[in-house]
Structure formats: C-alpha cells, structure tokens
Design a protein around this motif. Structure first.
Motif, PDB file in Angstrom:
ATOM      1  N   UNK A 180       0.832  -1.211   0.000  1.00 36.98           N
ATOM      2  CA  UNK A 180       0.000   0.000   0.000  1.00 36.98           C
ATOM      3  C   UNK A 180       0.861   1.253   0.000  1.00 36.98           C
ATOM      4  N   UNK A 181       1.914   1.219   0.807  1.00 43.91           N
ATOM      5  CA  UNK A 181       2.810   2.377   0.862  1.00 43.91           C
ATOM      6  C   UNK A 181       3.473   2.600  -0.486  1.00 43.91           C
TER       7      UNK A 181
ATOM      8  N   UNK B  59       3.142   5.902  -2.676  1.00 45.58           N
ATOM      9  CA  UNK B  59       4.328   6.713  -3.012  1.00 45.58           C
ATOM     10  C   UNK B  59       4.375   7.041  -4.491  1.00 45.58           C
ATOM     11  N   UNK B  60       3.966   6.050  -5.301  1.00 45.04           N
ATOM     12  CA  UNK B  60       4.038   6.247  -6.748  1.00 45.04           C
ATOM     13  C   UNK B  60       2.780   6.890  -7.313  1.00 45.04           C
ATOM     14  N   UNK B  61       1.790   7.098  -6.437  1.00 46.73           N
ATOM     15  CA  UNK B  61       0.553   7.723  -6.908  1.00 46.73           C
ATOM     16  C   UNK B  61      -0.247   6.835  -7.847  1.00 46.73           C
TER      17      UNK B  61
ATOM     18  N   UNK C 223       9.470   8.843  -7.585  1.00 50.95           N
ATOM     19  CA  UNK C 223       9.993   8.460  -6.252  1.00 50.95           C
ATOM     20  C   UNK C 223      10.632   7.084  -6.206  1.00 50.95           C
ATOM     21  N   UNK C 224      11.787   6.892  -6.801  1.00 50.08           N
ATOM     22  CA  UNK C 224      12.384   5.548  -6.778  1.00 50.08           C
ATOM     23  C   UNK C 224      12.730   5.107  -5.350  1.00 50.08           C
ATOM     24  N   UNK C 225      12.471   3.833  -5.045  1.00 52.08           N
ATOM     25  CA  UNK C 225      12.789   3.327  -3.708  1.00 52.08           C
ATOM     26  C   UNK C 225      14.211   2.828  -3.644  1.00 52.08           C
TER      27      UNK C 225
END
Lengths: 219, 256
Positions: free
Chosen positions: A20-21, A25-27, A82-84
């Motif tokens: 979910x996060x 984060x990626x919208x 937003x790359x993790x």
C-alpha cells in the motif's frame, strides 16, 4: 494510462502495508480487495495457487506475489516517480540484504511475543530486541534507512511500527526505552502521507492481537 | 574488467596477505566448497565472465574475515567486490547481474523477474529447508545439535513427513517447469541457478542416505531438466566432485 491494478490484502498485514505504501508513493490508482483468510476468495486461490497468501498485486491481470517482490516490481515498472531503490548496484544489494533480514528475523519473533507466554515469550523477546538493535545500528544517524530519502528498507520495515504498542504491551517492555531511534524514525515516516494512510493505528493493531489471542485460546 | 587472484584461504594464511592482495584486484568470494548456495553464485560469476578469487572457509572455525564481512548472519557465501561485502545468495546473484552488465542473467522483464524471484524464494524456503541439516552451510548447527541429525536419520515417522512435504513441493516445481527446457525458458535463468541444489546435491544425498527422494517415475520433467542443466559447461565446471561431496556427508557426526 489504462493500467488496471488490484491489490488482494488484509488490513492488519504488515506485508500488505508495504505494498500500500509503495503504491501510494508512486501515486498509482488501484482497487483494494480485503480478503477473509478464513474463507479465501477464488481470485486469491487462482492468483497465488502455491502459497494462497496475501498480498497479491494483480497488474493487468497478471499476479505478483511476495511483498518485497511486489515492491521491487512496482519500483521497476513505475520507475520515474519516487524511486525506492538506489541506482548503484552495491547500495541496491545492501538495501535488499536488510529488507531480507527483516523478513527472516523480525516477523516471527514479534508474533511469538504476541502469541506465547513464559519462557518461549522471553526467548522471542530477546531475539526480537536483538534484531531491532541491529536495525538501529544500520539506521545510525540517518533520517531514513534510505539516507535522506525514504527508500526500500523504510518501506520494508515501517509496517512493523504499527505493531509497536502491541509488542511492548504483550511483551512488557518499552519500545521507547529499548529502541528510541526506531521510534523516532517511525514517527518521522508517519509524517509522510503515503505511510500515514497505509498504516493502521497502533491501538487498532493491539485490539486485533487481543482478538487473535482470544480466538486461539491464549490467556 | 575486474581481475582476479586465485588464493585459497586456510587458517594459516595471514590476514594482511589477503588484504594487500585485495587492494589491487577486484572481486573475491568467501565461501565453503560444499555449499550449494555458494555454487549457485559461482555459476552466475562464470556466466558474467568475471574472474574471482575463491576463499575457503572452515565453518567450524569461522575466519575473522567472514565475521567482519557478514556480522549479521555469519554465513557463506559472501562476495567481496573491491572490498565491499555482499551477503545472502539471492542478493548476491542480483548484484552480479546488475554490476556486470555484459551478460544479463535472464529474465529482465519486470514481471518475469518478479516471477523468477518468487520461484527462487520458493526453492530456498521449501526445498532447501527439509535438507538443510545436510548442506555445508548448516554444518555448524549440526555439530551443535546432533539430535537434529538423529531425528532426521532415525525417526521414521518424522522423516516420512519431511519427505512427503519435500515431494509435494518438488511436484509444484515440476508443474512450473512443464515443457520448458530450463526454468528460464530456452536459456538458463535466475531460477535454474537457485534450483541447482536439486540437480546435484539431492542426488548425492540420496546416494549417501539411501533414501530415494526423486524417482524418474514421479518426477520425469525435473529429471530431464537435471540432465540438461548438468550438460551446460558453465554449470559442470562449478560442481564439486561427487565423491568428495558424498564423502563429506558420510563423515558428518551422528551418522551410522
């Protein structure tokens, strides 16, 4: 864009929270389907026939299983936002190592703190705290495991933060005292919208654990 | 790109020697010769054409090097690339793929990659585990827990249960393989590396324990895959000699 994304999940699952996060984060817009693990849906059984477990991400009809694998998949497919994972191979390996560590060590011992008593619980508590201290060492003075930015390891670890009240109450210790850095880090992560809306309240998780214990006839 | 050294680390080799050698060269791998996890990493290195230095570890007396580079798990294999350690077999494999871009280890498509990770993990969790008392990695545990070994060896019922589970999981793998030549399709991929243990180690274990885990009637597809895999040069070269491996298992304490 035409992408159809479905998430099969259970609200209290830390593994599901990771996904979910990542999606938040990626919208990415997706359809959330709450599973009843006592009565698994035909969709879940079809999409994860081997383990029959959540979370399962279904992207345009194709299933991806295992939470860390899903998070990596999301990062690879929706690469631009937003790359993790970092770009340097060594740092990627480092991040994967720590996420793998969390899976191997934290979930099981944490669960035992909730669901056992006496010596077994004490042993689990010792294990659990040792692992958390190792994590704290890895965090160091950085704001996030990923450095200045919220990253892969943060996504992997932060769901367990919602279990902190349950761990400390069942295990009779204080998280703030044992792992102050992790507690501070958790609060910092909660300031991010993607985390705040994906993590259930600590009290809710505690209530869930109490219900689970009752159902299993513990205490 | 990276140069190698061939150095066999034994307890008598001084630390300063290995460190000074590492300064001018590239990657080193610390591991134990009989470990299938180690061999899996070796195949990946071979495919990439990376030359590497092999350092033997004595798992009963872990070197300060191992404890320094993998303080968390204290296990082999550990890959040292320009002095930086990477641990955990699957993590190392992906690292090798990303750091040496010339010969990417398939698959590369994100969805297929996710699938490959799933199967590699399945193999690790479900296939290795029943046999874990028997691989070199857990030798140290075995020595500390001879009861575990005795349980495996003597408790008929428990062993039957373990075997049954292993059989079921192997069946799942067999279904995944289906008509493909390798798990990766036409060429060897991430999952084939991960599954190497089945190809080789299980056979040796069968010989040593006299217990048949994989018969040709029950697992025809897997057995065909084993033949294909073992005929690949890159795999052949990284297998420890069968008799040496068998001798190692036979010499484990608590046996017979």
């Amino acid at each position: 864009m035409g992408d159809k994304v479905v998430l099969l999940d259970v609200w209290a699952s830390p593994f599901g929270m990771r996904v979910r996060i990542a999606l938040a984060e990626k919208g990415i817009k997706y359809e959330y389907k709450e599973e009843d693990l006592g009565k698994k849906s035909p969709l879940l059984l079809e999409m994860n026939p081997v383990h029959k477990k959540i979370p399962v991400l279904i992207h345009n009809g194709k299933p991806i299983c295992e939470s860390l694998s899903i998070v990596q998949y999301i990062d690879e497919v929706w690469r631009d936002k937003s790359p993790f994972l970092p770009s340097d191979p060594y740092q990627i390996a480092h991040a994967r190592f720590w996420a793998d560590f969390v899976d191997k060590k934290i979930y099981d011992s944490g669960r035992k703190i909730w669901l056992t008593k006496g010596q077994e619980q004490e042993a689990a508590k010792k294990d659990f705290l040792e692992c958390l201290k190792l994590l704290e060492g890895e965090l160091g003075d950085k704001p996030y495991f990923g450095g200045d930015c919220f990253g892969y390891v943060d996504v992997a670890v932060v769901p367990f933060y919602s279990g902190f009240y349950a761990y400390e109450t069942c295990g009779n210790f204080s998280m703030e005292k044992e792992c102050p850095k992790l507690v501070a880090w958790g609060k910092r992560c909660l300031q991010k919208e993607s985390v705040a809306k994906s993590l259930p309240d600590q009290q809710k998780i505690y209530d869930f654990v109490l219900q689970l214990k009752k159902r299993l006839g513990i205490e | 790109m990276l140069l190698s050294l061939s150095l066999s680390l034994s307890l008598s080799l001084s630390l300063s020697l290995s460190l000074s050698l590492s300064l001018s060269h590239g990657s080193e791998a610390v591991w134990e010769w009989s470990s299938p996890f180690v061999r899996r990493v070796e195949v990946a290195l071979e495919i990439e054409g990376v030359e590497y230095q092999y350092m033997e570890e004595d798992l009963q007396h872990k070197s300060s090097l191992l404890l320094k580079y993998n303080p968390v798990h204290k296990k082999v294999p550990v890959l040292l690339h320009n002095g930086k350690p990477i641990a955990e077999p699957l993590v190392i494999m992906e690292y090798i793929d990303e750091a040496w871009k010339d010969n990417p280890i398939p698959p590369q498509d994100p969805f297929e990659r996710a699938e490959a990770r799933f199967w590699a993990k399945f193999i690790d969790d479900k296939i290795y585990f029943p046999f874990s008392p028997l691989n070199g990695l857990d030798l140290i545990h075995l020595l500390c827990l001879p009861s575990l070994w005795r349980t495996f060896r003597s408790k008929e019922k428990e062993r039957e249960k373990t075997m049954e589970e292993a059989s079921e999981n192997l069946k799942i793998l067999e279904n995944e393989l289906k008509d493909k030549r390798f798990f990766g399709g036409e060429t060897i991929g991430l999952v084939d590396f991960a599954a190497k243990i089945i190809a080789y180690w299980v056979q040796v274990i069968q010989e040593v324990t006299g217990v048949e885990i994989m018969s040709s009637q029950k697992f025809p597809v897997l057995l065909k895959w084993i033949v294909e895999l073992l005929s690949c040069n890159v795999v052949k070269e990284t297998l420890p000699p069968k008799d040496k491996l068998a001798a190692r298992y036979r010499s484990l304490p608590g046996r017979r």
